[in-house]
Write an enzyme that holds these catalytic residues in place. Structure first.
Site, PDB file in Angstrom:
ATOM      1  N   CYS A  54      -0.863  10.395  -1.529  1.00  0.00           N
ATOM      2  CA  CYS A  54      -0.997   8.937  -1.582  1.00  0.00           C
ATOM      3  C   CYS A  54      -0.442   8.385  -0.274  1.00  0.00           C
ATOM      4  O   CYS A  54       0.750   8.506  -0.006  1.00  0.00           O
ATOM      5  CB  CYS A  54      -0.210   8.393  -2.779  1.00  0.00           C
ATOM      6  SG  CYS A  54      -0.168   6.593  -2.869  1.00  0.00           S
TER       7      CYS A  54
ATOM      8  N   CYS B 289       3.024  -5.278   3.933  1.00  0.00           N
ATOM      9  CA  CYS B 289       1.764  -5.788   3.408  1.00  0.00           C
ATOM     10  C   CYS B 289       1.857  -7.307   3.363  1.00  0.00           C
ATOM     11  O   CYS B 289       2.933  -7.857   3.124  1.00  0.00           O
ATOM     12  CB  CYS B 289       1.537  -5.243   1.994  1.00  0.00           C
ATOM     13  SG  CYS B 289      -0.032  -5.744   1.251  1.00  0.00           S
TER      14      CYS B 289
ATOM     15  N   CYS C 224       4.970  -6.380  -6.626  1.00  0.00           N
ATOM     16  CA  CYS C 224       4.942  -5.228  -5.720  1.00  0.00           C
ATOM     17  C   CYS C 224       6.070  -5.288  -4.695  1.00  0.00           C
ATOM     18  O   CYS C 224       6.297  -6.328  -4.073  1.00  0.00           O
ATOM     19  CB  CYS C 224       3.591  -5.186  -5.003  1.00  0.00           C
ATOM     20  SG  CYS C 224       3.431  -3.782  -3.886  1.00  0.00           S
TER      21      CYS C 224
ATOM     22  N   CYS D 243       4.010   3.606  -8.292  1.00  0.00           N
ATOM     23  CA  CYS D 243       3.247   2.485  -7.722  1.00  0.00           C
ATOM     24  C   CYS D 243       4.122   1.286  -7.418  1.00  0.00           C
ATOM     25  O   CYS D 243       4.900   0.843  -8.246  1.00  0.00           O
ATOM     26  CB  CYS D 243       2.177   2.013  -8.691  1.00  0.00           C
ATOM     27  SG  CYS D 243       0.987   3.246  -9.095  1.00  0.00           S
TER      28      CYS D 243
HETATM   29  N1  SAH Z   1      -3.161  -2.901  -1.550  1.00  0.00           N
HETATM   30  C1  SAH Z   1      -3.904  -2.005  -2.374  1.00  0.00           C
HETATM   31  C2  SAH Z   1      -3.313  -0.617  -2.508  1.00  0.00           C
HETATM   32  C3  SAH Z   1      -1.823  -0.456  -2.642  1.00  0.00           C
HETATM   33  S1  SAH Z   1      -1.034  -0.630  -4.192  1.00  0.00           S
HETATM   34  C4  SAH Z   1      -4.134  -2.625  -3.730  1.00  0.00           C
HETATM   35  O1  SAH Z   1      -3.683  -3.717  -3.964  1.00  0.00           O
HETATM   36  O2  SAH Z   1      -4.845  -2.028  -4.540  1.00  0.00           O
HETATM   37  C5  SAH Z   1      -1.667   0.556  -5.313  1.00  0.00           C
HETATM   38  C6  SAH Z   1      -1.663   0.045  -6.736  1.00  0.00           C
HETATM   39  O3  SAH Z   1      -0.339  -0.115  -7.253  1.00  0.00           O
HETATM   40  C7  SAH Z   1      -2.329  -1.316  -6.868  1.00  0.00           C
HETATM   41  O4  SAH Z   1      -3.136  -1.350  -8.002  1.00  0.00           O
HETATM   42  C8  SAH Z   1      -1.131  -2.220  -7.038  1.00  0.00           C
HETATM   43  O5  SAH Z   1      -1.490  -3.445  -7.621  1.00  0.00           O
HETATM   44  C9  SAH Z   1      -0.236  -1.367  -7.902  1.00  0.00           C
HETATM   45  N2  SAH Z   1       1.155  -1.803  -7.958  1.00  0.00           N
HETATM   46  C10 SAH Z   1       1.862  -2.471  -7.045  1.00  0.00           C
HETATM   47  N3  SAH Z   1       3.108  -2.710  -7.491  1.00  0.00           N
HETATM   48  C11 SAH Z   1       3.203  -2.157  -8.722  1.00  0.00           C
HETATM   49  C12 SAH Z   1       4.235  -2.060  -9.677  1.00  0.00           C
HETATM   50  N4  SAH Z   1       5.433  -2.571  -9.465  1.00  0.00           N
HETATM   51  N5  SAH Z   1       3.953  -1.404 -10.817  1.00  0.00           N
HETATM   52  C13 SAH Z   1       2.746  -0.876 -11.060  1.00  0.00           C
HETATM   53  N6  SAH Z   1       1.727  -0.938 -10.186  1.00  0.00           N
HETATM   54  C14 SAH Z   1       1.951  -1.579  -9.029  1.00  0.00           C
END
Ligand code: SAH
Length: 348
Positions: free
Chosen positions: A109, A116, A123, A337
């Site tokens: 990953c 970002c 996030c 994530c």
């Molecule tokens: N910017 C991209 C990829 C990075 S995040 C996107 O938004 O898809 C990868 C995944 O993790 C995304 O679905 C994001 O929404 C999720 N994510 C981010 N923070 C998280 C959290 N605290 N718990 C669970 N998923 C999260």
């Protein structure tokens, strides 16, 4: 990749570009492939390319840089063997990469930006905003060095680490072509997933390229009201526009978009939300991946209880939507994530 020397980043060159460069330098045709394969083995200097004549190594060193990541930290999950790496970039910034082990092989990953700018409410990667884009060769080096450090062949890649890959479109595309090259990592597009928060124009641009990768869209809510609470990007592209882009993507590429949905307690996890999602997705063959929200203390949102996630999944299934609940890997090392960069940002 900025290294201050003014030399060209040789690792960002695609095989045909390297071949063209070398031809212009008057080198025999086989040299480009030879050098490309050395780069894939992770060499940091032309001097390590032992089957190249010394004079050529020196000449190349005068023209090209081999920018490389340096490992700052490696953590291994005691629970499931997931590994998290913190890498220093040539300019002193750093990013994280996670290696996940599955029955069918290992998946890396990778991060696509330092920070970002999308501002999702749950996030950790967006706290502090975007510092800069990663170059194609930095992303490639995440894959190469993680595989080398873990002693594993990397079978798949997900662009789901720090950053919004479609906000760094050209570099990400170049990275995909590099990592796809048969003389390089040779990872097929069908083994690559790209996750986006839903930048509609960029989704259309990607569709036009007809790549066979998997596009995941971070949906997280079936309606504008809920989604806007969680994702500022929804102000630019509402749910209707996003769905329409996903439909166009499917019609253009023949590849169905899959949706990610992080379950946030009392925000997007009610039966009403499940029903709205069913109305949107029933009969489209779309797949929903439910993620238990990983708690990020700075963000003030709570994960849905296990039984709420289960009930939501069951309701979607009964309503005709295919759904899986994502396994949580590496939770003991904050590799899950949305947690990347979090620990480091708390450090002085
Ligand atoms: N910017 C991209 C990829 C990075 S995040 C996107 O938004 O898809 C990868 C995944 O993790 C995304 O679905 C994001 O929404 C999720 N994510 C981010 N923070 C998280 C959290 N605290 N718990 C669970 N998923 C999260």
């Amino acid at each position: 990749m900025p290294d201050g020397s003014g030399k060209k980043d040789i690792k960002a060159l695609l095989p045909d570009e390297l071949a063209a460069d070398f031809q212009a330098l008057g080198l025999p045709g086989y040299r480009a492939g030879q050098v490309f394969r050395w780069l894939d083995r992770g060499v940091r200097a032309f001097d390590e390319m032992s089957d190249l004549p010394k004079g050529l190594r020196e000449r190349l060193d005068g023209l090209y840089a081999i920018p490389s990541l340096t490992m700052l930290r490696r953590q291994v999950s005691a629970k499931d063997g997931t590994e998290k790496y913190l890498w220093a970039l040539p300019d002193g910034e750093s990013v994280e990469t996670v290696l996940m082990r599955y029955k069918h092989g290992s998946t890396v990953c990778i991060s696509s930006q330092v920070g970002c700018r999308m501002g999702c409410a749950f996030c950790a990667s967006t706290i502090g905003g975007k510092v800069r884009d990663l170059t194609a060769s930095e992303m490639l080096d995440e894959v190469l060095r993680t595989g080398l450090a873990a002693g594993e062949r990397v079978d798949g890649i997900v662009l789901m680490g720090i950053g919004e890959p479609l906000d760094n479109f050209d570099n990400v595309l170049r990275f995909l072509r590099l990592v796809n090259a048969p003389d390089g990592a040779n990872i097929g597009m069908r083994h690559i997933s790209l996750s986006t928060c839903g930048l509609v124009e960029a989704i259309d641009k990607l569709a036009a390229l007809h790549l066979q990768l998997t596009l995941s869209v971070s949906l997280h809510a079936p309606d504008d009201e809920t989604r806007a609470r969680l994702m500022p990007v929804n102000a630019a592209y509402g749910v209707d526009a996003l769905y329409a882009a996903c439909e166009r993507y499917f019609h253009t590429t023949g590849r169905r978009v899959s949706f990610e949905y992080a379950m946030v307690r009392d925000v997007n996890d009610t039966p009403r939300h499940a029903d709205m999602l069913i109305r949107r997705l029933r009969g489209t063959g779309s797949h929903v991946n439910l993620i238990r929200l990983n708690y990020v203390s700075e963000r003030g949102l709570l994960p849905s209880p296990e039984q709420t996630v289960r009930a939501f999944a069951d309701r979607l299934s009964a309503g005709g939507v295919t759904v899986t609940v994502r396994r949580r890997l590496g939770s003991d090392i904050d590799a899950a994530c949305g947690q990347l960069r979090r620990g480091r940002m708390r450090e002085p």
